[in-house]
Design an enzyme around this catalytic site. Structure first.
Site, PDB file in Angstrom:
ATOM      1  N   GLY A  85       0.916  -1.704  -0.138  1.00 42.56           N
ATOM      2  CA  GLY A  85       0.164   0.057  -0.285  1.00 42.56           C
ATOM      3  C   GLY A  85       0.833   1.216   0.448  1.00 42.56           C
ATOM      4  CG  ASP A 119      -8.525   0.406   9.028  1.00 38.36           C
ATOM      5  OD1 ASP A 119      -9.799   1.753   9.985  1.00 38.36           O
ATOM      6  OD2 ASP A 119      -8.897  -0.492   9.129  1.00 38.36           O
ATOM      7  CE  LYS A 130     -10.301   3.284   6.590  1.00 38.76           C
ATOM      8  NZ  LYS A 130     -10.875   2.103   6.557  1.00 38.76           N
ATOM      9  CG  PHE A 151     -12.628  -0.404   1.846  1.00 40.92           C
ATOM     10  CD1 PHE A 151     -12.035  -0.439   2.483  1.00 40.92           C
ATOM     11  CD2 PHE A 151     -12.847  -0.375   0.526  1.00 40.92           C
ATOM     12  CE1 PHE A 151     -11.064  -1.879   1.772  1.00 40.92           C
ATOM     13  CE2 PHE A 151     -12.255  -1.328   0.229  1.00 40.92           C
ATOM     14  CZ  PHE A 151     -10.779  -1.318   0.767  1.00 40.92           C
ATOM     15  CG  ASP A 189      -5.510  -3.361  -1.788  1.00 40.51           C
ATOM     16  OD1 ASP A 189      -5.251  -3.400  -0.941  1.00 40.51           O
ATOM     17  OD2 ASP A 189      -5.785  -5.026  -1.636  1.00 40.51           O
ATOM     18  NE  ARG A 214      -1.739  -3.224  -4.303  1.00 37.40           N
ATOM     19  CZ  ARG A 214      -2.035  -3.751  -2.619  1.00 37.40           C
ATOM     20  NH1 ARG A 214      -1.742  -1.833  -1.868  1.00 37.40           N
ATOM     21  NH2 ARG A 214      -2.017  -4.686  -1.445  1.00 37.40           N
TER      22      ARG A 214
END
Ligand code: IMP
Ligand code: MG
Length: 181
Positions: free
Chosen positions: A50, A108, A136, A157, A164, A170
């Site tokens: 990521g 997250d 987040k 999301f 992704d 991505r």
């Protein structure tokens, strides 16, 4: 392009490329201010996959000598965190005694960062810092205080700019959010 289809889901534009670039400019400025006079060689730890785009954009803005090390972790399937973090590839170089800036796409639940900090401590890093493009805050269940945050986002999301949905998305330049309609 303001809507994209990835497998069974549709996403709409959420953070345009220019805003991402500005956020990375601000993060880089702060890291440069903190590290500009360093006499050591800090390590940027790129958390694959990521963080590839963020790491690339960030490193070209950094004005001090630094090294890149990568590792690969996984905790997501589909649009959900599994809660279990797996290290799919170990650190690509020795970081003993070094200051390590963890470069993440997004924090997250915080599970991945906590696991990484544990790994870095075990491997003998001198100190670790958290640098994340996105945070987040409402999803984070750990007592984390990332030193460098690009943008805070709601608990939704997203895909694009490295992030992704089951490995797709991505390559998108902008960041997209799941379109529920
Ligand atoms: P955490 O361990 O729950 O903090 O999640 C961290 C990892 O899950 C991130 O490095 C991402 O790779 C992935 N992730 C978290 N949220 C999202 C999202 O909204 N879209 C895509 N991937 C995400
Ligand atoms: Mg990641």
């Amino acid at each position: 392009m303001n809507r994209v289809r990835l497998y069974d889901k549709t996403f709409r534009t959420f953070i345009p490329y220019d805003d991402i670039q500005k956020a990375i400019d601000r993060v880089a400025e702060r890291i440069n201010a903190d590290f500009k006079d360093c006499t050591d060689i800090p390590v940027l730890l790129c958390v694959l996959n990521g963080s590839i785009l963020f790491t690339a954009e960030l490193m070209k803005r950094l004005a001090f000598n630094c090294e890149i090390v990568s590792t690969k972790l996984s905790s997501y399937t589909g649009t959900q965190s599994t809660g279990e973090v797996r290290q799919l590839m170990g650190l690509t170089a020795d970081i003993t005694g070094k200051r390590v800036i963890i470069v993440e796409d997004i924090v997250d639940s915080g599970n991945t960062i906590v696991e990484l900090q544990k790994i870095l401590a075990e491997k003998g890093a001198a100190k670790s810092y958290i640098c994340t493009m996105l945070l987040k805050p409402d999803a984070c269940r750990k007592d984390l205080h990332p030193e460098y945050v690009g943008l805070e986002i709601p608990n939704d999301f997203i895909v694009g700019f490295g992030l992704d949905y089951n490995e797709l998305g991505r390559n998108l330049k902008d960041i997209y959010i799941l379109d529920e309609e």
